[in-house]
Enzyme design. Sequence first.
Site, PDB file in Angstrom:
ATOM      1  N   ARG A  54      69.829  46.926 -96.352  1.00 30.45           N
ATOM      2  CA  ARG A  54      69.256  45.587 -96.147  1.00 30.45           C
ATOM      3  C   ARG A  54      70.312  44.562 -96.537  1.00 30.45           C
ATOM      4  NH1 ARG A  54      64.132  47.529 -99.590  1.00 30.45           N
ATOM      5  NH2 ARG A  54      63.067  48.645 -97.928  1.00 30.45           N
ATOM      6  N   ARG A 147      58.586  39.903 -97.980  1.00 27.67           N
ATOM      7  CA  ARG A 147      59.931  40.403 -98.310  1.00 27.67           C
ATOM      8  C   ARG A 147      60.849  40.364 -97.094  1.00 27.67           C
ATOM      9  NH1 ARG A 147      60.608  46.311-101.019  1.00 27.67           N
ATOM     10  NH2 ARG A 147      60.562  46.978 -98.857  1.00 27.67           N
ATOM     11  N   ARG A 158      54.845  52.145 -93.703  1.00 24.88           N
ATOM     12  CA  ARG A 158      54.824  52.022 -95.163  1.00 24.88           C
ATOM     13  C   ARG A 158      53.399  51.808 -95.690  1.00 24.88           C
ATOM     14  NH1 ARG A 158      60.212  50.668 -97.704  1.00 24.88           N
ATOM     15  NH2 ARG A 158      61.646  51.491 -96.158  1.00 24.88           N
TER      16      ARG A 158
END
Length: 208
Positions: A54, A147, A158
């Site tokens: 990321r 996020r 997820r």
Amino acid sequence: MRGAGIARAVMQGPRPVVLSGPSGAGKSTLLKKLLKDYENIFGFSVSHTTRQPRPGEVNGKDYHFVTREEMQKEIDAGEFIEHAEFSGNMYGTSKGAVQAVQAQNQICVLDIDIQGVKNIKKTELNPIYISVQPPSIEILEKRLRDRKTETEESLQKRLTAARVDLELSKEPGLFDLVIINDDLEKAYSELKEVLLEEIKKTEESRKS
Ligand SMILES: Nc1ncnc2c1ncn2[C@@H]1O[C@H](COP(=O)(O)OP(=O)(O)OP(=O)(O)O)[C@@H](O)[C@H]1O
Ligand SMILES: Nc1nc2c(ncn2[C@@H]2O[C@H](COP(=O)(O)O)[C@@H](O)[C@H]2O)c(=O)[nH]1
């Protein structure tokens, strides 16, 4: 399960800590606070992963970012204590990751999913097992969306994994402590409290 040798070696040092719980529950947030406040006491076990970094993540610090082929080769060579498939990517704890922390006489902290917890239970690592959980699935989804690290597809994967995680976490005795991360400071206090004895022991061993 391989890794009993390294696990036995780790038992001679301070007791490791496993932080688990659904993606987005706040494990990394709590861990960063702990590593900042107790810089020399705790050391992070840097996992391997096949997922893409990321923005801001550093290879060798946040993860060892590797290809599937590279990771499989190391797994086949017996270099991992545990490994798992999570949300379409491979993740795993190498013996080297734990050894690197152990060499510094620090408390080794592992951030792993629930499959990792179950596999570590088969070794002699003997960590303190802590599950960090969100106040609700709705709040977890909001945190993951805010996020901004996931595509819609990976976010849904997820959330599905989170529901399974929360169910499996109910198994009696699986975790030494479950922290509901609603108020961050309260969750952090609970984390510090359960680790206080190990922190003191490590500080004492530095003096002698
Ligand atoms: N108590 C809290 N209240 C509000 N937001 C929080 C709280 N704790 C963490 N967050 C936020 O929720 C998001 C998810 O937290 P974090 O990345 O630490 O989760 P994680 O469990 O480490 O996830 P992953 O397993 O995917 O790495 C982050 O944006 C973080 O800033
Ligand atoms: N079994 C393992 N799980 C791991 C490891 N390192 C991280 N994780 C878990 O993966 C998910 C997703 O992490 P993310 O960084 O992609 O958001 C999360 O639950 C981690 O705890 C590992 O070495 N083994």
